[in-house]
Enzyme design. Structure first.
Site, PDB file in Angstrom:
ATOM      1  CE  LYS A   1      -7.490   1.363   0.732  1.00  0.00           C
ATOM      2  NZ  LYS A   1      -6.998   0.351   1.780  1.00  0.00           N
TER       3      LYS A   1
ATOM      4  CB  SER B   1      -1.140   0.208   1.243  1.00  0.00           C
ATOM      5  OG  SER B   1      -0.224  -0.205   2.436  1.00  0.00           O
TER       6      SER B   1
ATOM      7  CG  HIS C   1      -3.594  -0.797  -2.405  1.00  0.00           C
ATOM      8  ND1 HIS C   1      -4.000   0.481  -2.309  1.00  0.00           N
ATOM      9  CD2 HIS C   1      -3.430  -0.962  -1.334  1.00  0.00           C
ATOM     10  CE1 HIS C   1      -4.037   0.905  -1.134  1.00  0.00           C
ATOM     11  NE2 HIS C   1      -3.670  -0.084  -0.340  1.00  0.00           N
TER      12      HIS C   1
HETATM   13  C1  LIG Z   1      -7.024   0.029   2.966  1.00  0.00           C
HETATM   14  C2  LIG Z   1      -6.508  -1.125   3.469  1.00  0.00           C
HETATM   15  C3  LIG Z   1      -7.157  -2.025   4.291  1.00  0.00           C
HETATM   16  C4  LIG Z   1      -8.326  -1.626   4.995  1.00  0.00           C
HETATM   17  O1  LIG Z   1      -9.313  -1.507   4.140  1.00  0.00           O
HETATM   18  P1  LIG Z   1     -10.649  -0.827   4.763  1.00  0.00           P
HETATM   19  O2  LIG Z   1     -11.701  -1.365   4.126  1.00  0.00           O
HETATM   20  O3  LIG Z   1     -10.498   0.722   4.460  1.00  0.00           O
HETATM   21  O4  LIG Z   1     -10.722  -1.154   6.346  1.00  0.00           O
HETATM   22  C5  LIG Z   1      -6.577  -3.415   4.323  1.00  0.00           C
HETATM   23  N1  LIG Z   1      -5.623  -3.788   3.717  1.00  0.00           N
HETATM   24  C6  LIG Z   1      -4.815  -2.955   2.945  1.00  0.00           C
HETATM   25  C7  LIG Z   1      -3.497  -3.328   2.176  1.00  0.00           C
HETATM   26  C8  LIG Z   1      -5.265  -1.587   2.553  1.00  0.00           C
HETATM   27  O5  LIG Z   1      -4.614  -0.806   2.091  1.00  0.00           O
END
Ligand SMILES: *Cc1c(COP(=O)(O)O)cnc(C)c1O
Length: 396
Positions: A240, A180, A208
């Site tokens: 995302k 990330s 991602h």
């Molecule tokens: C954003 C993210 C999460 C968390 O997801 P949410 O739905 O925002 O709680 C988990 N793992 C990774 C790699 C992330 O970037």
């Protein structure tokens, strides 16, 4: 003993002195590249809305229609009376697009990661994690009570050494598929081969990659050719690239049934509102029907990398929409972020503990909602801060 305020005040002050204090920008209006922050319009390069779906009319109208038909709140957890036919159809569609037998919705990615590990592992087991994994995977491992080990970033030899020594009952290897804060991808094929040899279970967090990589945006497992057998636990989020909210785990019938029976983070929490499930469903349908967003995003990534390389900007080894520039010092990263803001650009400085010490960076993210002219504005501003000596030049 000091008062709560005195103790916390001292801690907060130290955090400011270390340039690690975080503060929020509140903006008004939808999540688009042009964000209204305190009356000023800033061109943003820090959202995870990689396909520009967060403000898509089809997601909005799906949510509005579901609100009219289902009301707002889901009212209960999935196992009580929170699970609607919209949630169910979304699960079936997610299974189809990821080419897994089944999928199960979680309220967020953070919950999904913790929920998988607390249902599959206990103190007799061991979990192995890439050093640069997302906090939610790390927390899931720590909270599971399993023996917790980290291996060097993407280093399958280091992992192999750890796996070959273990006495544990079950072995789970967990990795971000796309890291990330770095944007690079995990070597999924070699990890799955190793897991297979060592009888460990591979779990990937594709927050991602889902939506942007693989056929129909079906994610990193498909992009790297991993079957359900090779990657039995696939997790991804809907907040995302999908522009919505929530998360899911996809895998075999046995995995999904075990999560329904035993995952505390699945059982003891309210289902996301039906309108959110409807919006997510509209987003997955767009993934399946329209590939131009992924193509435009890939084009922007290529252009950015080429021009940033020509400028000798401190690029990191990433081929994804996450294109961080390495800075090092937290103070300089903050200074850079402020300088860019003065020029009308919003780029977040990412600092420890989100990233290891002395690796503060500007986390630039690109989106299909950006135009080429947006990208040129960013590159010009970066060239300018580089000339001011804030951003290093690197030799090839
Ligand atoms: C954003 C993210 C999460 C968390 O997801 P949410 O739905 O925002 O709680 C988990 N793992 C990774 C790699 C992330 O970037």
């Amino acid at each position: 003993m000091h008062s709560l305020e005195h103790t916390l005040g001292a801690e907060l002050n130290q955090c400011r002195l270390d340039h690690l204090y975080r503060s929020r920008n509140s903006h008004t209006g939808p999540q688009t590249p042009e964000l209204k922050v305190n009356g000023q319009v800033l061109l943003a390069f820090c959202s995870n809305d990689y396909l520009g779906l967060a403000n898509h009319p089809q997601l909005i109208s799906a949510a509005q229609k579901a609100c009219a038909d289902y009301g707002l709140g889901s009212g209960a957890s999935h196992l009580v009376v929170g699970h609607t036919d919209l949630h169910h159809e979304l699960e079936e569609t997610l299974a189809k697009v990821t080419q897994r037998p089944r999928a199960l919705l979680f309220s967020s990615g953070y919950m999904a990661n913790i929920g998988v590990m607390n249902s599959l592992l206990d103190r007799q087991d061991a979990v192995y994690q890439d050093r640069l994994n997302h906090a939610s995977l790390l927390d899931g491992g720590l909270l599971s009570a399993a023996k917790f080990q980290r291996y060097r970033h993407k280093d399958t030899l280091d992992l192999q050494r750890q796996l070959s020594k273990t006495q544990a009952r079950r072995h789970l290897v967990a990795t971000d598929a796309v890291f990330s804060m770095d944007g690079d991808s995990a070597p999924l094929k070699s990890l799955s081969k190793l897991c297979n040899e060592q009888q460990a279970w591979l779990m990937i967090d594709d927050a991602h990659g889902f939506g942007v990589l693989g056929p129909n945006g079906g994610g990193s497992a498909l992009a790297q050719g991993l079957t359900t057998f090779e990657c039995p636990i696939y997790m991804a989020t809907l907040g995302k690239a999908l522009g919505s909210y929530g998360a899911f785990v996809a895998g075999s019938d046995e995995l999904i049934e075990s999560l329904i029976q035993f995952s505390r983070n699945y059982i003891y929490t309210t289902a996301v509102p039906p309108a959110i499930a409807a919006a997510s469903l509209a987003a997955v349908k767009l993934l399946m029907d329209e590939a131009w967003r992924q193509q435009h995003l890939d084009h922007l990534i290529d252009v950015f990398k080429k021009q940033a390389k020509d400028l000798a900007l401190p690029l990191m080894p990433s081929d994804t929409a996450i294109q961080p520039l390495m800075v090092g010092s937290s103070a300089v990263a903050l200074q850079l972020s402020h300088a860019l803001k003065e020029m009308g650009l919003l780029v977040t400085a990412i600092r420890p503990p989100t990233v290891p010490k002395n690796t503060a960076r500007l986390r630039i993210t690109l989106s299909a909602a950006h135009t080429e002219s947006h990208l040129q504005q960013l590159l010009q501003a970066l060239a300018q801060v580089q000339q001011q000596g804030l951003l290093a030049s690197v030799d090839d």
